[in-house]
Design a protein around this motif. Structure first.
Motif, PDB file in Angstrom:
ATOM      1  N   ARG A   1       0.932  -1.031  -0.114  1.00  0.00           N
ATOM      2  CA  ARG A   1      -0.007   0.117  -0.114  1.00  0.00           C
ATOM      3  C   ARG A   1       1.649   1.298   0.348  1.00  0.00           C
ATOM      4  O   ARG A   1       0.404   2.697   0.207  1.00  0.00           O
ATOM      5  CB  ARG A   1      -0.621  -0.411   1.518  1.00  0.00           C
ATOM      6  CG  ARG A   1      -1.784  -1.172   1.008  1.00  0.00           C
ATOM      7  CD  ARG A   1      -2.678  -0.924  -0.331  1.00  0.00           C
ATOM      8  NE  ARG A   1      -3.425  -2.106  -0.162  1.00  0.00           N
ATOM      9  CZ  ARG A   1      -3.348  -2.606  -1.088  1.00  0.00           C
ATOM     10  NH1 ARG A   1      -3.632  -2.517  -2.252  1.00  0.00           N
ATOM     11  NH2 ARG A   1      -4.494  -3.774  -1.355  1.00  0.00           N
ATOM     12  N   MET A   2       2.020   0.993  -0.065  1.00  0.00           N
ATOM     13  CA  MET A   2       3.153   2.006  -0.674  1.00  0.00           C
ATOM     14  C   MET A   2       2.694   3.506   0.426  1.00  0.00           C
ATOM     15  O   MET A   2       3.526   4.386   0.343  1.00  0.00           O
ATOM     16  CB  MET A   2       2.611   2.946  -1.555  1.00  0.00           C
ATOM     17  CG  MET A   2       3.714   3.272  -1.877  1.00  0.00           C
ATOM     18  SD  MET A   2       4.365   4.729  -3.319  1.00  0.00           S
ATOM     19  CE  MET A   2       5.233   5.527  -3.666  1.00  0.00           C
TER      20      MET A   2
ATOM     21  N   THR B   1       8.558   3.449   1.856  1.00  0.00           N
ATOM     22  CA  THR B   1       9.969   2.661   0.467  1.00  0.00           C
ATOM     23  C   THR B   1      10.403   2.686   0.479  1.00  0.00           C
ATOM     24  O   THR B   1      10.909   4.266   0.780  1.00  0.00           O
ATOM     25  CB  THR B   1       8.785   2.790  -1.181  1.00  0.00           C
ATOM     26  OG1 THR B   1       9.784   1.898  -1.321  1.00  0.00           O
ATOM     27  CG2 THR B   1       8.770   4.426  -1.461  1.00  0.00           C
TER      28      THR B   1
ATOM     29  N   ASP C   1      10.861   6.750   1.244  1.00  0.00           N
ATOM     30  CA  ASP C   1       9.986   7.834   1.008  1.00  0.00           C
ATOM     31  C   ASP C   1       9.409   7.460   1.708  1.00  0.00           C
ATOM     32  O   ASP C   1       8.904   5.848   2.018  1.00  0.00           O
ATOM     33  CB  ASP C   1      10.311   7.981  -0.598  1.00  0.00           C
ATOM     34  CG  ASP C   1      11.560   8.021  -0.898  1.00  0.00           C
ATOM     35  OD1 ASP C   1      11.711   9.278  -0.992  1.00  0.00           O
ATOM     36  OD2 ASP C   1      12.279   7.746  -2.463  1.00  0.00           O
ATOM     37  N   TYR C   2       8.111   8.489   2.086  1.00  0.00           N
ATOM     38  CA  TYR C   2       6.956   7.687   2.816  1.00  0.00           C
ATOM     39  C   TYR C   2       5.690   7.928   0.530  1.00  0.00           C
ATOM     40  O   TYR C   2       5.832   9.477   0.226  1.00  0.00           O
ATOM     41  CB  TYR C   2       6.051   9.193   2.760  1.00  0.00           C
ATOM     42  CG  TYR C   2       7.147   9.161   4.553  1.00  0.00           C
ATOM     43  CD1 TYR C   2       8.155   8.232   4.920  1.00  0.00           C
ATOM     44  CD2 TYR C   2       6.311   9.257   5.772  1.00  0.00           C
ATOM     45  CE1 TYR C   2       8.625   7.683   5.883  1.00  0.00           C
ATOM     46  CE2 TYR C   2       6.782   8.876   7.152  1.00  0.00           C
ATOM     47  CZ  TYR C   2       7.904   8.181   7.502  1.00  0.00           C
ATOM     48  OH  TYR C   2       8.381   8.318   8.655  1.00  0.00           O
ATOM     49  N   GLY C   3       5.235   7.120   0.650  1.00  0.00           N
ATOM     50  CA  GLY C   3       4.090   7.072  -0.190  1.00  0.00           C
ATOM     51  C   GLY C   3       2.904   8.033   0.369  1.00  0.00           C
ATOM     52  O   GLY C   3       2.733   8.587   0.874  1.00  0.00           O
ATOM     53  N   PRO C   4       1.624   8.113  -0.082  1.00  0.00           N
ATOM     54  CA  PRO C   4       0.564   8.805  -0.568  1.00  0.00           C
ATOM     55  C   PRO C   4      -0.413   8.260   0.613  1.00  0.00           C
ATOM     56  O   PRO C   4      -0.811   9.159   1.827  1.00  0.00           O
ATOM     57  CB  PRO C   4      -0.753   8.400  -1.713  1.00  0.00           C
ATOM     58  CG  PRO C   4       0.668   8.292  -2.176  1.00  0.00           C
ATOM     59  CD  PRO C   4       1.816   7.123  -1.869  1.00  0.00           C
ATOM     60  N   ALA C   5      -0.217   7.029   1.825  1.00  0.00           N
ATOM     61  CA  ALA C   5      -0.362   6.533   2.430  1.00  0.00           C
ATOM     62  C   ALA C   5       0.000   7.711   3.845  1.00  0.00           C
ATOM     63  O   ALA C   5      -0.305   7.785   5.020  1.00  0.00           O
ATOM     64  CB  ALA C   5      -1.010   5.082   3.087  1.00  0.00           C
TER      65      ALA C   5
ATOM     66  N   CYS D   1       2.393   9.585   3.452  1.00  0.00           N
ATOM     67  CA  CYS D   1       2.503  10.919   3.264  1.00  0.00           C
ATOM     68  C   CYS D   1       1.233  11.769   4.162  1.00  0.00           C
ATOM     69  O   CYS D   1       1.170  12.121   5.592  1.00  0.00           O
ATOM     70  CB  CYS D   1       2.250  11.231   2.093  1.00  0.00           C
ATOM     71  SG  CYS D   1       3.171  12.424   1.836  1.00  0.00           S
TER      72      CYS D   1
ATOM     73  N   ARG E   1      -8.905  -3.739   0.884  1.00  0.00           N
ATOM     74  CA  ARG E   1      -7.930  -2.398   0.125  1.00  0.00           C
ATOM     75  C   ARG E   1      -7.647  -1.734   0.933  1.00  0.00           C
ATOM     76  O   ARG E   1      -6.915  -1.219   1.950  1.00  0.00           O
ATOM     77  CB  ARG E   1      -7.735  -2.445  -1.517  1.00  0.00           C
ATOM     78  CG  ARG E   1      -7.463  -1.504  -1.999  1.00  0.00           C
ATOM     79  CD  ARG E   1      -7.641  -0.720  -3.312  1.00  0.00           C
ATOM     80  NE  ARG E   1      -6.111  -0.137  -3.939  1.00  0.00           N
ATOM     81  CZ  ARG E   1      -5.658   1.122  -3.797  1.00  0.00           C
ATOM     82  NH1 ARG E   1      -7.068   1.843  -3.337  1.00  0.00           N
ATOM     83  NH2 ARG E   1      -5.156   1.554  -4.334  1.00  0.00           N
TER      84      ARG E   1
ATOM     85  N   LEU F   1      -5.158   0.341   4.330  1.00  0.00           N
ATOM     86  CA  LEU F   1      -4.974   2.306   4.163  1.00  0.00           C
ATOM     87  C   LEU F   1      -5.491   2.424   5.393  1.00  0.00           C
ATOM     88  O   LEU F   1      -4.972   3.792   5.675  1.00  0.00           O
ATOM     89  CB  LEU F   1      -6.172   2.721   2.719  1.00  0.00           C
ATOM     90  CG  LEU F   1      -5.060   2.775   1.598  1.00  0.00           C
ATOM     91  CD1 LEU F   1      -5.482   2.251   0.572  1.00  0.00           C
ATOM     92  CD2 LEU F   1      -3.429   2.663   1.675  1.00  0.00           C
TER      93      LEU F   1
END
Lengths: 657, 657
Positions: free
Chosen positions: B25-26, B29, B43-47, B49, B587, B591
Motif C-alpha cells: 500500500r506504499m 518505501t 520515502d513516504y508514499g501517499p498513505a 504521507c 484494500r 489503508l
C-alpha cells in the motif's frame, strides 16, 4: 530601489519600511544572526511560519485534495548516481571567477553583464541621453555593480556590447573567459585582476555513511524522488492514467553570492507537481472545460523577441485553441496556478505568465511558462510550469533498466501486417547447439525490409544467409524448413508508452515574499507603522482578542471566546498587555491579523463585543454569537466586511491611542 | 523477531505481514530503490504521507495552538561554529571499526556487546540454562550478530563480561580498543581482523558557498535554531515569561550502519519544543493543575539500577510531589506527551516513561524522561523530555557575547547592604590623566571584603593603596578626599537570569512506525490481508466512497457526496474500480480508512446510503444527511461507532467478495 511599484492605496511602495516591519514583527530573520549570519539563509519567526503554513495548507487543498494527487515525501539526501543521470551533476552549475587577492567569488556572466551595462550607461550619459533604471533581476544579482562613468563609445562597440548582452545566458566558460579578457573586466569592487572562470556546481555535496564510498548531494528540487517512484505510484493508482504526484519539501542550492533577501536563498521550500500524461491524443485534460473561460495575462515568446513586454489578456481556452499554449494539460495548470495565486491574495495587476524563449528551455521541453509576480525587484519567477516531455522517466529507465512506463489497453486493437519468421526448434536446436540462443536473437532483430528480401531468397534458393557476429564466420546459413517466412497480421491489444510530464513547480518563499510586498501599505498619518492586508485564510492569526485592560475581570470572557474560536478552528491570540487599545491593534495590523474583538465593561454586562476590521478600522457591535458567526463567514470567505457592516450595528467608539 | 508483541485482538504480531502491507500500500518505501536503494533513507508514499501530515497537524494543534507556542522554521544548513559551540562537533560521534579487507564499518560498542552477549548465551546453553531472547534495541542494532556456541565460561569471566555490558555506553575509544583486543573480537560476519576504533561524527558535512571558507553541517536536531533566536522570540512575546518555541522539520544523522527500518534513519522529521522558564521558584507551571490527576506508567532510575523494568502507575501530581519527577514544568510536559500519544491512537498498554540513568544524561541536565513505545523491536524511545538547565543559552551567550537572558522586574525590590566607593572625579581625573579609566575599573572590581578592610585603612591612615597592573609600579595610592568609602543600601528593582530549558523532542517517524505496529491486526480467516485501525483523526483518508459498479449511473451521487465531505473538510476517495465491493473495502482496511459509504440502486431511488465501520465491518443505512452527520461526529471524535449503531438502522446486506 530597482523597480518602483505602488501599494494598494496608490502610494509608492517603500521596501525599507516593509523590511523594518518584517524584522520588528519577526516574520523572517537572517539565520545565525548572533554568529554574524550566513548569506542566503533565513529563519521564519512565528508570523512568517504561520503565513507559510497557511499558504502550504491552501496549496495542498487547492491542488492535492481537489485533484486527488498522490503526495509523496522523499529524502533530500540523494546519491550521486541519481543526479548524474538527471543531468544535475554535469549541468546544474554556474561559471565563477575568483579574485586571488580578496578571495571573493563572482558569477562570470554577472561580471560581464555588469561591466558592459555600466559602459553602455556611461555612453548614454556622454551622449546626453536619458538613462532608464533597468529592472533588477534577483536571478542575476550582482555584488555592488561597477559605477558608470560618462565615456562615449564607438557606435560599433555599442552594437557589439548589446549583442553580447542579448546572448549573456548562453556563453560557455571558455567564451566567458574570452569576453572577460577582451573587455578587460576586473573585480568591480577593487579593480583587481580575476582568475579565469571555473565551473561551480550549485548542489551541496556530502558523503552518506562512513568512508567515502557513497558521495551524495542535497536535492536541488523535489522532482527526482517523484520520478523514481513512478512505477509504485502507478501501481498505487491502480494503473489508471493520467495522474499526478506532488511533493512539498525543502530543496537546496549553493548560490555563489546570494542577495535579494528571500528571493535568492540557499535552502527553500518547494511545492512540486508531476502530472503524468499519455503523449498520444494531444495531452487533453478531462477538467479543461472547467477553466477554459479564465483570462490570463500572457507574455508570449514572439512579443519578447520584439523586445516588448506587452501582455495579451485572453482566455486559456483561446490560448490553447490558437496553440499559443501547447496543450490542454499545460493550459489547465496555468489556469489553476492563476486561481491559486488569486486565492492567497496576490495583486491581480501584478501577475503575468511569461513564456520561455526557445533558448531558455531544455532541449526536451515542449513548452514552458513562468508565473511572474511584480515586486520592487522587478518581475520575479515564482512558479514554473513546464511540459518536460518524457525526458526524466526515459533517462532513469535507461540507466536502471526498470520499466518506468505504462501498459495501456487499446480501445481498438492495433493490426500490424508484418513478415514473421518461424523457427522449427527441433531442427534448429541440434543445428546450433550452444549458439542457438544467439542465432535466434539475431533472427528476431531482422528488420521488416530485410525479412521481405530474405523471403524472396528463401523461396528462390531454398536457404538464406544472415549475419550473426561471433557465430561461425559471422555468417549463418539457414535452410528452408529450419525457418519459414510469411506475411501475417499481428493484433496488438495493449500499447506501452513512457508518460510525458507536465511540471508546475512553486517556490513557496518567493511567493510568500511577493505576497507580503503586495499586501503591505501604510495608513495616512501613520506612515511609520505598516498594515499587512492578508486575506483571512492566509493571515497568520485570524482574530486578536483585546480586553480593555489586563484586569482579571475580563478573563472569563476572554477564555470563553478563545475556546469557542478554537472549536471553530479559527486561530486567535489574546493581547492583554498594558499598551493602549490603539497600539495593540496597530501591532496586529502589522502582523496582518484581519479581525479584532474588544472585550469591555459592556461585555461583562450583556455579552456583546465589538468586532474591528483591519483594513477599514471600522467596527460593529453585537452579541458574542452574532460576532462569532460573522467571523466564521469572513474567515471562510463566504461573507465580506461590507456584508457584516450592513448586517450588524456600527460601533462608533474611538480607538484609544 | 526480537520481541513478541500481541495485536489488539490478542494474536501474535507478525512483522513480516505488516511490512508486506506497508510495501503493497506504499506507506513507505526505500528511497532510490530502482538505483539499488540507500540504507537508512525512506520515502513516504501517499498513505504514509497523509498519516504523517495528520500526526503533525494534531501535534501542532495539541501543543503549538493549545499553548500559544511560538513556531519557528530554521534552516537545516548550519555553520561549523554554531555546532562547535553546542558541543556537537566534539561529542556527536560514535566509535567505529573498519574491516580493512571487506571495507565494512562496525560500531565499536555494538561489536563488543554482540560478542560478549553471544558468549554469555553460549555459556548458559552449556550450563543447560534457559536462554531468554533479549529485547532488541534498535539504537544498538548489530549487523547479523555473532552466533552463540555452547561453550562454558569461568564464573569470573561471566562476571567480568556482565560488568562490561553494564557499562557499555560509557567506554572511550581507547577503552573500546582495549576490550576488542583483550577479548579477541573480530568481524562477526567473516571472522576477519578489525582496525582499532576511530571516532566518526554523525553529522553530514558540507561547504556553504564557493571556496572552503565556510564548512557546515546538516543539523542533527532542530533545537539550535530555536536557542539562537531566543532574544528575538522573547521580544516577540513582549518580554513575557515563561514561553515556549517549537519547530517541526527535518534533521539528519549519518548513522554508521542503519537497520531497523523507520526506527533508525539518516533523515527524519522531528518536532521539538523549547520551553523557557525562570530557574527560580521551583519551575512551576501555571497549568499543572489541569494535568496533575493524569496517571503515567513511570519506570524510574532506582528500579532500573536494580535491573528491573517494573513501572509505577501513579499520577503526575504525586510524581512531582515526591520529587520522582524533578519539577512541575517537566511533569506538565510528560502528561501532555501522554495525552498526545493517546490521542493519535497508540496502545495505552504499550507506553512507558523511562527515566534516564545518571550516566545517560548530559552533565548539565537536571532530569530526563523518555516516552517509550513497545514494538516488535522492543521498547523504542519516541519522545525525549529533558530539563537541560541553562546550558544551551549559556554556551551561545558566552561564545557570541549576545545577551540571551531575561530582565525581570522584581515583585519585591532587592535590598543589598554593601560597601560603596565614591570617586571625586574633579581631583581623580587630573591625578591619573590617561590612566584614570584603568584605575577606576580596578576600583570598581574590588571585592566587598577588601573594601571593608580598605575603609579601615582610609579612616586610620587617610589613604589607601590598591593594585592596578600597568599603572605606576602596579600599585596606586589614593588619598582620603579623592575617594570615600561608605556602607550603604542599594535597591535592585530588576533581576537578570538565563532561562532554563525544558525540551520535549519528538521523533515523528518513530512514533508513526510504532503507531502502525499498534494499529495492525488481521481478521480471522483473512490473515493474508491486514487491517490498520487508525483513529479517524489520524487515518490517511476518512471515507471511502464505493459505487456498486463503475457505471456512470452512480456518478452524480458520488460527486455530490464528495463535494459535501470536502465542504466538511473530511478527506474521501472514490474507488469505482471493477473489483468486488468486498475487495475494495479490504484494500481500504489496509489503508486504514475508517468509514465506507456504498452507493447502490437504492441510493438513486431514495438518497439513502450505507455506512460501514472498518473495525467491526458492521453497517448502518440512512439518508445522506444523517450519514454525513454521523461521519462528522465520528471524525471529530464526539461520537463512537456504537453511538451511531444505536441511533441508525443496521444494514445487514452482505459484502460481496
Amino acid at each position: 530601489m530597482a523597480h518602483q511599484t505602488t501599494t494598494r492605496v496608490g502610494e509608492p511602495f517603500d521596501r525599507t519600511l516593509m523590511e523594518q516591519l518584517m524584522k520588528r514583527r519577526m516574520f523572517y530573520t537572517p539565520s545565525f544572526e548572533i554568529y554574524g549570519g550566513v548569506k542566503g539563509l533565513y529563519d521564519y519567526g512565528p508570523a512568517g511560519c504561520a503565513l507559510q503554513a497557511n499558504i502550504v495548507d491552501l496549496w495542498r487543498k487547492h491542488f492535492i485534495l481537489e485533484e486527488d494527487m498522490l503526495e509523496v515525501d522523499c529524502t533530500s539526501l540523494t546519491p550521486h548516481e541519481v543526479l548524474k543521470t538527471s543531468g544535475h551533476v554535469d549541468k546544474f552549475a554556474d561559471w565563477m571567477c575568483k579574485d586571488p587577492k580578496t578571495g571573493d567569488f563572482f558569477r562570470a556572466d554577472h561580471l560581464v553583464e555588469g561591466a558592459l551595462e555600466a559602459r553602455l550607461k556611461g555612453d548614454k550619459e556622454a551622449r546626453g541621453q536619458k538613462v532608464e533604471e533597468k529592472e533588477e533581476d534577483p536571478k542575476k544579482k550582482k555584488k555592488k555593480g561597477p559605477k558608470s562613468t560618462a565615456v562615449k563609445l564607438e557606435d560599433t562597440v555599442v552594437q557589439e556590447y548589446e549583442e553580447v548582452l542579448a546572448k549573456i545566458d548562453n556563453y560557455s566558460g571558455d567564451e566567458l573567459a574570452l569576453l572577460i579578457q577582451k573587455y578587460g573586466i576586473k573585480n568591480p569592487e577593487t579593480g583587481g585582476d580575476l582568475e579565469p572562470p571555473t565551473s561551480f556546481n550549485l548542489m551541496f555535496q556530502t558523503t552518506i555513511g562512513p568512508g567515502s564510498a557513497l558521495p551524495g548531494y542535497l536535492r536541488p528540487e523535489t522532482a527526482q524522488g517523484q520520478f523514481l517512484n513512478f512505477a509504485k505510484l502507478l501501481e498505487f493508482n491502480q494503473q489508471s492514467m493520467p495522474f499526478a504526484s506532488a511533493s512539498i519539501g525543502k530543496s537546496f542550492r549553493n548560490e555563489i553570492s546570494p542577495r535579494s533577501g528571500l528571493l535568492r536563498v540557499r535552502e527553500f521550500l518547494m511545492a512540486e507537481i508531476e502530472h503524468f500524461v499519455d503523449p498520444q491524443g494531444g495531452k487533453k485534460h478531462p477538467r479543461f472545460d472547467d477553466v477554459k473561460h479564465i483570462e490570463l495575462a500572457l507574455l508570449n515568446r514572439d512579443t519578447q523577441l520584439e523586445g516588448k513586454t506587452t501582455v495579451d489578456r485572453i482566455s486559456i481556452g483561446k490560448a490553447v485553441e490558437t496553440k499559443l499554449v501547447d496543450n490542454e494539460t499545460l493550459g489547465y495548470f496555468l489556469a489553476r496556478i492563476h486561481l491559486f495565486l488569486n486565492k492567497i491574495g496576490v495583486d491581480p495587476n501584478k501577475v503575468r505568465f511569461r513564456q520561455h524563449m526557445a533558448n531558455e528551455m531544455a532541449h526536451y521541453a515542449a513548452d514552458c511558462w513562468d508565473a511572474e509576480l511584480l515586486t520592487s525587484y522587478g518581475w520575479i519567477e515564482c512558479v514554473g510550469c513546464a511540459d518536460r516531455s518524457a525526458y526524466d522517466l526515459s533517462v532513469h529507465m535507461k540507466k536502471t533498466s526498470q520499466p518506468l512506463m505504462v501498459r495501456a489497453i487499446r480501445k481498438e486493437p492495433l493490426k500490424v501486417e508484418e513478415w514473421q519468421i518461424d523457427i522449427d526448434k527441433k531442427k534448429f536446436g541440434p543445428l546450433f547447439k550452444k549458439d542457438a540462443k544467439t542465432v535466434e536473437t539475431a533472427i528476431e532483430q531482422l528488420s521488416q525490409d530485410l525479412r521481405e528480401k530474405l523471403n524472396l531468397d528463401l523461396q528462390k534458393e531454398g536457404k538464406i544467409e544472415i549475419d550473426v557476429p561471433g557465430v561461425g564466420g559471422g555468417k549463418v546459413e539457414l535452410q528452408k524448413g529450419v525457418v519459414e517466412i510469411e506475411r501475417r497480421t499481428r493484433v496488438e491489444n495493449t500499447r506501452e508508452y513512457i508518460p510525458n510530464v507536465i511540471e508546475p513547480s512553486f517556490g513557496i518563499g518567493r511567493i510568500l515574499y511577493s505576497l507580503i510586498e503586495h499586501c503591505f501599505w501604510t495608513r495616512k498619518g501613520d506612515e511609520a507603522r505598516g498594515v499587512l492586508s492578508f486575506p483571512p485564510p492566509i493571515a497568520p492569526t485570524k482574530v486578536l482578542l483585546v480586553p480593555l485592560s489586563s484586569s482579571p475581570y475580563f478573563h472569563p470572557h476572554l477564555q470563553s471566546l478563545s475556546r469557542k474560536l478554537r472549536t471553530l478552528a479559527i486561530s486567535c491570540r489574546v493581547d492583554d498587555s498594558s499598551a493602549s487599545i490603539g497600539k495593540r491593534y496597530a501591532r496586529n495590523d502589522e502582523l496582518g491579523t484581519p479581525l479584532g474583538i474588544t472585550v469591555d465593561f459592556q461585555t461583562v454586562k450583556d455579552s456583546t463585543v465589538t468586532l474591528r476590521d483591519r483594513d477599514s478600522t471600522s467596527q460593529v457591535r453585537s452579541s458574542e454569537d452574532e460576532i462569532l458567526k460573522a467571523i466564521k463567514g469572513l474567515v471562510e470567505g463566504v461573507e465580506t466586511w461590507d456584508d457584516v457592516r450592513n448586517r450588524l450595528p456600527a460601533f462608533e467608539g474611538q480607538e484609544v491611542d
